[in-house]
Motif scaffolding. Structure first.
Motif, PDB file in Angstrom:
ATOM      1  N   VAL A 118       0.822  -1.214   0.000  1.00  0.00           N
ATOM      2  CA  VAL A 118       0.000   0.000   0.000  1.00  0.00           C
ATOM      3  C   VAL A 118       0.858   1.268   0.000  1.00  0.00           C
ATOM      4  O   VAL A 118       0.385   2.345   0.346  1.00  0.00           O
ATOM      5  CB  VAL A 118      -0.983   0.031   1.196  1.00  0.00           C
ATOM      6  CG1 VAL A 118      -2.061  -1.020   1.024  1.00  0.00           C
ATOM      7  CG2 VAL A 118      -0.246  -0.153   2.524  1.00  0.00           C
ATOM      8  N   ARG A 136      -0.455   1.720  -4.358  1.00  0.00           N
ATOM      9  CA  ARG A 136      -1.109   0.430  -4.581  1.00  0.00           C
ATOM     10  C   ARG A 136      -1.028   0.079  -6.073  1.00  0.00           C
ATOM     11  O   ARG A 136      -1.318   0.920  -6.910  1.00  0.00           O
ATOM     12  CB  ARG A 136      -2.573   0.494  -4.153  1.00  0.00           C
ATOM     13  CG  ARG A 136      -2.797   0.601  -2.655  1.00  0.00           C
ATOM     14  CD  ARG A 136      -4.218   1.053  -2.344  1.00  0.00           C
ATOM     15  NE  ARG A 136      -4.558   0.939  -0.937  1.00  0.00           N
ATOM     16  CZ  ARG A 136      -4.219   1.850  -0.015  1.00  0.00           C
ATOM     17  NH1 ARG A 136      -3.539   2.939  -0.375  1.00  0.00           N
ATOM     18  NH2 ARG A 136      -4.564   1.671   1.259  1.00  0.00           N
ATOM     19  N   TYR A 177      -8.479   0.143  -4.634  1.00  0.00           N
ATOM     20  CA  TYR A 177      -8.058  -0.652  -3.476  1.00  0.00           C
ATOM     21  C   TYR A 177      -7.463  -1.979  -3.940  1.00  0.00           C
ATOM     22  O   TYR A 177      -7.705  -2.443  -5.064  1.00  0.00           O
ATOM     23  CB  TYR A 177      -9.253  -0.917  -2.560  1.00  0.00           C
ATOM     24  CG  TYR A 177      -9.770   0.300  -1.822  1.00  0.00           C
ATOM     25  CD1 TYR A 177      -9.007   0.900  -0.821  1.00  0.00           C
ATOM     26  CD2 TYR A 177     -11.017   0.853  -2.128  1.00  0.00           C
ATOM     27  CE1 TYR A 177      -9.485   2.008  -0.142  1.00  0.00           C
ATOM     28  CE2 TYR A 177     -11.503   1.967  -1.450  1.00  0.00           C
ATOM     29  CZ  TYR A 177     -10.713   2.542  -0.451  1.00  0.00           C
ATOM     30  OH  TYR A 177     -11.185   3.647   0.223  1.00  0.00           O
ATOM     31  N   ASP A 207      -6.614  -4.292   1.271  1.00  0.00           N
ATOM     32  CA  ASP A 207      -7.666  -3.352   1.673  1.00  0.00           C
ATOM     33  C   ASP A 207      -9.001  -4.051   1.888  1.00  0.00           C
ATOM     34  O   ASP A 207      -9.682  -3.828   2.892  1.00  0.00           O
ATOM     35  CB  ASP A 207      -7.844  -2.268   0.600  1.00  0.00           C
ATOM     36  CG  ASP A 207      -6.695  -1.289   0.544  1.00  0.00           C
ATOM     37  OD1 ASP A 207      -6.324  -0.739   1.587  1.00  0.00           O
ATOM     38  OD2 ASP A 207      -6.167  -1.072  -0.560  1.00  0.00           O
TER      39      ASP A 207
END
Length: 383
Positions: free
Chosen positions: A49, A80, A85, A89
């Motif tokens: 991330v 990312r 996401y 996540d």
């Protein structure tokens, strides 16, 4: 254009604001059994991330520029390797967190911020390009051994702040998420292609590879267990031969059977290793869930329209054949129907792919894509 460090920081803050403003609430909820107090993440780009944003050097793989993050809140490229996401996540959201815990390297300069993050939701050590071997893409990622070193440092600071009893209790209730091994297999496959070896020689090389990888993997798990980890969520290696970058090697864009076979053999060895460790580490406590990314991918590609995919072979962001001959950069071509693509770039799943993956690993029937329990059962397990 926003600088990549500012953009990445914005994405981190987006999660941290929610987490840090509710530390006490989180701790109370965790104590009541609502969810684990934290999640600690180890592995590669499928879970990263933003750690790679902090690494120096031109060879470091980064997702700190458009079109990465095009579907993330605020269209921020956080680091990312996704249009939004990623798998970490969505697993974190399923467990009860606002999103994946923040990258370790964004927190390391401040002991206070690092401990606060660790206590209120966890820390991510995952790094794009990382492998079990230090030699895998050496110098351009945080290898698994270094990720463990960073976790040791995190725990030391937690102990200094909370005391050993409280720190160990928090870690025992937390989930430790792993996804690693793909890069090691890719590097091995590329190296073997350059050599003209017999089938017998290749078979011996593969056996040696598996033994070395599983030795390193096992050592990492045992070290985490010694440091207080008790609940392990592991994602195995998926269909490596079916990512767009691998399909480029076939004139018709077919999957690489050799790469898939390599991944399948590793996954079988990983399952055996975890079962053996579970038997040995039963006392003072150890429980795990192994997610079958390979099996889920195979089922998805067998019937892609069942989950709404119209393209399972090409990259949504990139260029050239299958969108995989050029990287996903600000001058790349981007598909309009991103949710209908299994892959975002040449090797990584789309945001929707990450969501569907997490859903199946978290709450599907044990034995379908997880064993011996699913991630939800793991998260709620009391030891």
């Amino acid at each position: 254009m926003v600088g990549y460090r500012s953009a990445m920081a914005a994405g981190t803050v987006l999660c941290l604001l929610v987490v840090s403003s509710s530390v006490q609430v989180s701790m109370v909820a965790a104590a009541a059994g609502a969810r684990p107090p934290a999640m600690f993440v180890f592995g590669d780009s499928t879970l990263d991330v933003g750690n790679n944003n902090y690494l120096p050097g031109p060879g470091v793989p980064r997702a700190n520029q458009p079109f990465y993050g095009i579907d993330f809140p605020g269209a921020v490229a956080t680091g990312r390797f996704s249009n939004g996401y990623n798998i970490a996540d969505y697993l974190a959201k399923s467990i009860g967190f606002p999103c994946s815990p923040p990258p370790y390297l964004s927190l390391a300069p401040s002991t206070g911020r690092l401990v606060q993050a660790a206590v209120s939701g966890g820390v991510s050590y995952a790094s794009g390009g990382a492998g079990i071997f230090d030699s895998t893409n050496a110098g351009n990622n945080i290898p698994l051994s270094k990720q463990l070193e960073y976790f040791r440092s995190t725990k030391s600071q937690m102990v200094a702040k909370l005391g050993s009893g409280a720190a160990n209790l928090l870690l025992a209730k937390s989930v430790f998420l792993f996804s690693v091994g793909s890069n090691d297999l890719f590097v091995f496959a590329v190296a073997e292609q350059k050599q003209n070896k017999s089938a017998a020689e290749l078979k011996r090389d593969v056996a040696t590879l598996y033994a070395s990888l599983l030795s390193g993997y096992s050592a990492a798990v045992q070290e985490l267990h010694a440091l207080g980890a008790r609940k392990l969520a592991v994602i195995n290696v998926g269909l490596l031969g079916c990512v767009p970058a691998a399909r480029l090697n076939d004139a018709a864009g077919a999957c690489s059977g050799a790469l898939n076979q390599l991944a399948s053999g590793f996954d079988d060895a990983l399952a055996s290793m975890l079962a053996g460790l579970a038997a040995r580490l039963r006392r003072p406590g150890f429980v795990y869930s192994l997610a079958d990314y390979y099996g889920l991918s195979a089922a998805t590609f067998d019937d892609p329209r069942a989950v709404g995919y119209t393209d399972i072979a090409g990259a949504c962001c990139g260029g050239g054949r299958l969108g995989a001959e050029a990287p996903c950069l600000p001058n790349a071509t981007v598909c309009a129907n991103r949710d209908q693509h299994a892959f975002w770039d040449a090797v990584h799943p789309s945001q929707r792919g990450a969501m569907l993956t997490a859903q199946n690993f978290y709450d599907s029937r044990p034995g379908r894509y997880t064993a011996p329990i699913n991630f939800k059962q793991l998260a709620l397990t009391s030891l």
